[in-house]
Scaffold this motif. Structure first.
Motif, PDB file in Angstrom:
ATOM      1  N   GLY A  36       7.652   0.656   6.607  1.00 17.81           N
ATOM      2  CA  GLY A  36       6.230   0.454   5.758  1.00 17.81           C
ATOM      3  C   GLY A  36       6.741   0.248   4.355  1.00 17.81           C
ATOM      4  N   ALA A  72       0.034   0.548  13.663  1.00 20.72           N
ATOM      5  CA  ALA A  72      -0.456   0.562  12.083  1.00 20.72           C
ATOM      6  C   ALA A  72      -1.852   0.192  12.238  1.00 20.72           C
ATOM      7  CB  ALA A  72       0.414  -0.412  11.221  1.00 20.72           C
ATOM      8  N   GLY A 108      -5.601  -0.739   9.484  1.00 23.00           N
ATOM      9  CA  GLY A 108      -6.039  -0.914   8.018  1.00 23.00           C
ATOM     10  C   GLY A 108      -7.577  -1.447   8.044  1.00 23.00           C
ATOM     11  N   GLY A 142       0.411   7.182   5.045  1.00 17.92           N
ATOM     12  CA  GLY A 142      -0.535   6.230   4.724  1.00 17.92           C
ATOM     13  C   GLY A 142      -1.135   6.666   3.409  1.00 17.92           C
ATOM     14  N   SER A 143      -2.221   5.958   3.010  1.00 18.58           N
ATOM     15  CA  SER A 143      -3.020   6.317   2.122  1.00 18.58           C
ATOM     16  C   SER A 143      -4.194   7.174   2.582  1.00 18.58           C
ATOM     17  CB  SER A 143      -3.471   5.211   1.446  1.00 18.58           C
ATOM     18  OG  SER A 143      -2.814   5.042   0.177  1.00 18.58           O
ATOM     19  N   GLY A 160      -2.894   3.313   7.232  1.00 26.11           N
ATOM     20  CA  GLY A 160      -1.513   3.712   7.386  1.00 26.11           C
ATOM     21  C   GLY A 160      -0.728   3.547   8.772  1.00 26.11           C
ATOM     22  N   GLN A 180      -1.098   8.669  -1.537  1.00 28.60           N
ATOM     23  CA  GLN A 180      -0.149   8.707  -0.238  1.00 28.60           C
ATOM     24  C   GLN A 180       0.403  10.142   0.417  1.00 28.60           C
ATOM     25  OE1 GLN A 180       3.082   5.736  -0.624  1.00 28.60           O
ATOM     26  NE2 GLN A 180       1.915   4.991  -2.613  1.00 28.60           N
ATOM     27  N   MET A 212      -0.631  -2.574   1.413  1.00 25.49           N
ATOM     28  CA  MET A 212       0.348  -2.077   2.484  1.00 25.49           C
ATOM     29  C   MET A 212       0.891  -2.999   3.389  1.00 25.49           C
ATOM     30  SD  MET A 212      -0.461   0.930   5.371  1.00 25.49           S
ATOM     31  CE  MET A 212      -1.213  -0.115   6.581  1.00 25.49           C
TER      32      MET A 212
END
Lengths: 123, 813
Positions: free
Chosen positions: B759, B339, B341, B321-322, B333, B309, B747
């Motif tokens: 988040g 946002a 994913g 985020g990751s 993220g 992260q 997440m």
């Protein structure tokens, strides 16, 4: 200064060995433990027996202090893990013992080597 | 005499030093490893980190960078320009994950032999013969063409090298000391290698060989009947009835039917637990009136964690985020406005072409009625210890001939004597996609960013604080005739070649659907009405169906209700199968009675202490195996695929008297599905009793059977792994935690206006890759319990937070 006073761990020999061991190992690869012990013994060791004995004891002490400091300040986070990675049954105590045997043996042999080399050179 | 004695002592000392200074097989160089000056002892980190700010001078920086570490060890990086931002990201990531970054890229580059020696040669050879280095080189070319991507890639690399260059051997991560080697300088192409490896993980699945073997044995009609191109129960990612907003281009004409010779070399199979979930509910379904987005990619659970992260802040970007150690930017993220994913698409982007060589010299091959030249690529492997191995790989215009007919593949789905056409060989710009996603402010910018993305194709989910939700099934998809590539293709026929690509704007997508949510769980991208071919088979539908059913009825969704859905253990497959299976046991024996009672009382949740999931999982597998093994698994030398469980259930329900249920291995007897069900129930009970050496009871609990382990990347290092994590879920369950795979990053993002985005996230590991750090595995318990950490998202470096534990200032040297 009599060489016979260099038989104990409170002798100048032991003091020099301690100083060199820390300095060398901080700057050089791990095997400098042998080199530092050899140099100290070459200069100050009184006998083969004392060279090996002091070389072993001082280096066990140095390695123990360093290892214990690491273990203590990290609450042993890595010690038990590594004791599991190596075939030591997960025992931190055994890992300490193995570590100190290596440090002590190499240090003692190094010191003995240094003393014997001086005996040759002296002739 | 003295001389001899001295020589002996010195000899022993030097000899011991030498012996302890090198590794012996799997034994590390013990002297160095045990020394408290240089060995593992120096890797143990103090529990309470220093709290006063640290200043480091870094060469290559243009300005000062501030990094604030929070209590979970997440760095919040504040830079004054893009260059410094990515340099700092490289530096900071290397500080926590250097060994992993290098190991994974060595793996991707087929260079493991350099670290572990000869035993990795077959794996390395497989990696390179599949063309992953060839692909990374092309991809790297593409990435460097985008000036912004180039800056990020090079600065990231410089940052890693700035970190490596100031390391003394005692500072090396403990794995280097264990394996006895040293880090090498990083190069930008390694980021491309890492991303290509994601295609290996997510988009290298191929059943073409198994399907061709079936085609050869049973013919097209049976193959198509038992391996249908759309499942009988499905809830596709793009909702049925979503109108097209483009005019499709015509599909290429299908090449004439071709029955390949297949191949008959065998080895092991690959992991099935890899997949992912994501969904976003729109404002009308959420308690806040704005979207909430959720994502959990399922990958192999490992330590160090695959994710890292970070918060990245510089003029024009503030994103959290990751990331994947080895590549710049945030992969999954959010920022103040949007946002996003991803889940894997599982497109048919791997095709095999049967090659017709002119002669044994293999210098020419037949295509389009002429002999064409084979290209040769020399691969050199450096084996630990100094030896080098040279290997020549043959390439047709399709791609590499991965194995020749006289060679034995490492995996049984790879045909010999065939050329591989794979999307991962294409030039690409994935990094630019993430660069722009990190900065996107709205739907249009998100769509624009996706245009840069090729592979591995992902279902990109999106939500914005303008109250938009969307999902694009996105990547570069070859333009093929329907089902072209379901079976092995004719390498001599130009009509079987890939005919370009589906226009990116024609990729399946949906924005603000009527149902008020978007979702994906690796199931079929679309219903059969979509005008292009993406794949004939996707991941089983259960997760997607369950998620869609739950979301359909969900109103006033909160972060918490979505978190509960992430942890949903309901076994929809059991709901589909069990009533039928139980109905077959008409006269239960004494032995079956207890198991039946457990299954009847089971609420169909795969909770850790339940026995039902264990019984069901074993029984359904044994039953499927009993039905198909005689037809598709009778000869290990002819690898075939069995029909999916979904197709099998359909067959049981619709054609209970099908000839397939007869076991061909019993000549004088005709088995029925009812008999198979009873026999396999007994086998289930027997095998479980034998496994635990205990009768049905707590010893058969699901968590014990499943046994989730989060393992260190080096095989066999259980002491650095987290074994037997008590957690429910399973394959086909929304909480997709299996024995080795599972949600690798969870997440949830609640969008908000005026910088009020919130988040939440967790991954099964920790920020640090160092087993001697408290942050090595400190998130696992939170993850196991299904909880999420509230993610600290700072607006600027002046913002104060009690959660900041340490500050690091990077100054230019």
């Amino acid at each position: 200064m009599s060489k016979s006073s260099n038989n104990t761990i409170l002798s100048p020999f032991a003091g020099l060995l301690l100083a060199l061991a820390i300095l060398f190992q901080y700057l050089l690869p791990w095997w400098s433990v042998a080199l530092a012990s050899a140099i100290a013994a070459f200069l100050l060791a009184g006998s083969a027996g004392s060279a090996f004995r002091v070389g072993t004891i001082i280096n066990v002490l140095v390695w123990f202090m360093m290892a214990f400091w690491s273990h203590w300040r990290s609450e042993g986070i890595l010690t038990t893990k590594i004791a599991g990675v190596l075939p030591l049954g997960g025992s931190a105590v055994v890992l300490f013992v193995v570590t100190l045997v290596v440090g002590g043996l190499i240090g003692g042999l190094g010191a003995l080597s240094g003393f014997q080399v001086r005996q040759l050179v002296k002739k | 005499m003295k001389v001899v004695k001295t020589l002996v002592t010195v000899g022993i000392t030097v000899g011991l030093c030498y012996a302890l200074n090198r590794g012996w097989g799997t034994v590390p160089p013990m002297g160095n490893f045990l020394s408290p000056f240089t060995g593992f002892w120096t890797n143990a980190e103090a529990i309470a980190p220093k709290s006063e700010p640290q200043v480091l001078n870094i060469s290559g920086l243009q300005d000062e960078v501030t990094i604030e570490y929070d209590e979970t060890g997440v760095p919040h990086i504040f830079a004054q320009n893009d260059h410094d931002l990515y340099l700092a990201q490289g530096y900071i990531t290397a500080k926590d994950r250097l060994w992993q970054m290098e190991f994974q890229t060595h793996f991707a580059a087929g260079r493991l032999t350099e670290i572990v020696g000869e035993k990795a040669l077959e794996q390395d050879r497989y990696q390179r013969r599949m063309g992953s280095v060839f692909g990374a080189e092309k991809s790297f070319e593409g990435m460097m063409e985008d000036p912004k991507g180039k800056v990020a890639l090079e600065a990231y690399s410089d940052g890693i090298n700035a970190y490596i260059s100031q390391l003394k051997p005692r500072d090396y991560p403990v794995e280097y000391k264990l394996l006895g080697y040293a880090p090498e300088p990083w190069t930008p192409i390694k980021s491309a290698l890492f991303l290509k490896n994601m295609s290996f993980v997510l988009a290298s699945g191929t059943d073409d060989l198994r399907m061709t073997n079936i085609l050869g044995k049973y013919g097209k009609a049976v193959a198509e009947e038992l391996f249908p191109n759309y499942p009988f129960k499905e809830s596709p990612i793009i909702p049925e009835g979503t109108p097209l907003d483009f005019k499709p281009i015509p599909l290429p004409k299908a090449p004439v039917d071709f029955v390949g010779i297949g191949s008959n070399k065998v080895a092991e199979e690959r992991d099935k637990g890899i997949g992912s979930n994501n969904w976003a509910v729109g404002g009308e379904k959420s308690v806040t009136g704005l979207p909430i987005l959720s994502n959990d990619p399922h990958l192999t659970l490992s330590l160090p964690s695959i994710w890292y992260q970070v918060q990245l802040t510089a003029p024009g970007v503030n994103v959290y985020g990751s990331t994947m150690p080895g590549t710049p930017n945030v992969i999954i993220g959010f920022n103040n406005d949007i946002a996003w994913g991803v889940t894997n698409v599982g497109a048919d982007v791997v095709d095999w072409y049967q090659v017709k060589f002119k002669d044994a010299k293999k210098e020419e091959y037949w295509h389009y009625n002429q002999w064409k030249k084979i290209q040769k690529r020399i691969e050199t492997y450096t084996v630990k210890g100094g030896k080098t191995v040279v290997d020549t790989v043959l390439y047709t215009h399709h791609g590499p001939v991965v194995y020749l007919d006289n060679e034995k593949p490492i995996r049984d789905n790879i045909p010999t004597g065939h050329a591989l056409r794979w999307i991962a060989h294409e030039k690409s710009q994935e990094l630019s996609a993430f660069y722009h996603l990190n900065r996107a402010k709205n739907y249009d910018e998100y769509v624009k960013a996706l245009g840069y993305y090729s592979a591995p194709a992902q279902n990109f989910i999106f939500a914005s604080n303008q109250n938009d939700i969307a999902l694009w099934v996105n990547g570069k998809f070859p333009l093929k005739a329907r089902e072209q590539g379901k079976y092995i293709l004719d390498g001599t026929n130009p009509a079987a070649d890939w005919q370009g690509f589906i226009p990116q704007l024609h990729n399946p997508h949906v924005k603000n659907p009527k149902r008020g949510f978007v979702s994906s769980a690796n199931q079929s991208s679309t219903d059969p009405k979509y005008p292009y071919y993406i794949n004939w088979e996707f991941a089983p539908a259960e997760r997607g169906r369950r998620i869609n059913t739950r979301l359909q009825t969900m109103n006033k969704a909160t972060v918490d209700s979505l978190r509960e859905l992430q942890n949903d253990n309901y076994n929809l497959k059991a709901e589909d199968w069990l009533p039928t299976m139980l109905s077959f046991v008409k006269k239960p024996t004494q032995k079956q009675m207890e198991a039946l009672r457990v299954l009847q009382l089971w609420n169909k949740y795969n909770n850790p202490d339940e026995i039902g999931p264990t019984l069901f999982a074993v029984w359904v597998d044994l039953l499927n195996n009993a039905i198909w093994e005689d037809d598709f698994g009778y000869d290990k030398n002819i690898p075939m695929k069995s029909p999916s469980h979904a197709r099998t259930l359909q067959l049981i329900l619709k054609q209970p008297n099908a000839a397939w249920f007869d076991d061909l291995r019993t000549k004088d007897k005709k088995e029925t599905i009812e008999e198979l069900a009873n026999v396999t129930l007994n086998a289930t009970i027997d095998s479980l009793t034998k496994w635990q050496n205990a009768p049905i009871g707590t010893a058969w609990a699901w968590e014990k059977y499943k046994s989730t382990d989060i393992k260190h990347l080096i095989p066999g290092l259980d002491a650095l792994s987290k074994m037997d994590v008590k957690i429910g879920g399973g394959s086909g369950i929304v909480n997709a935690t299996t024995g080795r795979t599972g949600p690798s990053w969870r997440m949830i993002v609640q969008l908000g206006k005026d910088k009020s985005v919130k988040g939440y996230g967790v991954f099964p590991g920790g920020q640090s890759g160092n087993p001697g750090s408290p942050h090595y595995d400190d998130m696992i318990e939170t993850w196991r319990k299904g909880e999420l950490n509230s993610l600290l998202f700072l607006q600027n470096k002046e913002e104060k937070s009690e959660r900041i534990k340490q500050t690091l200032v990077l100054k230019k040297k």
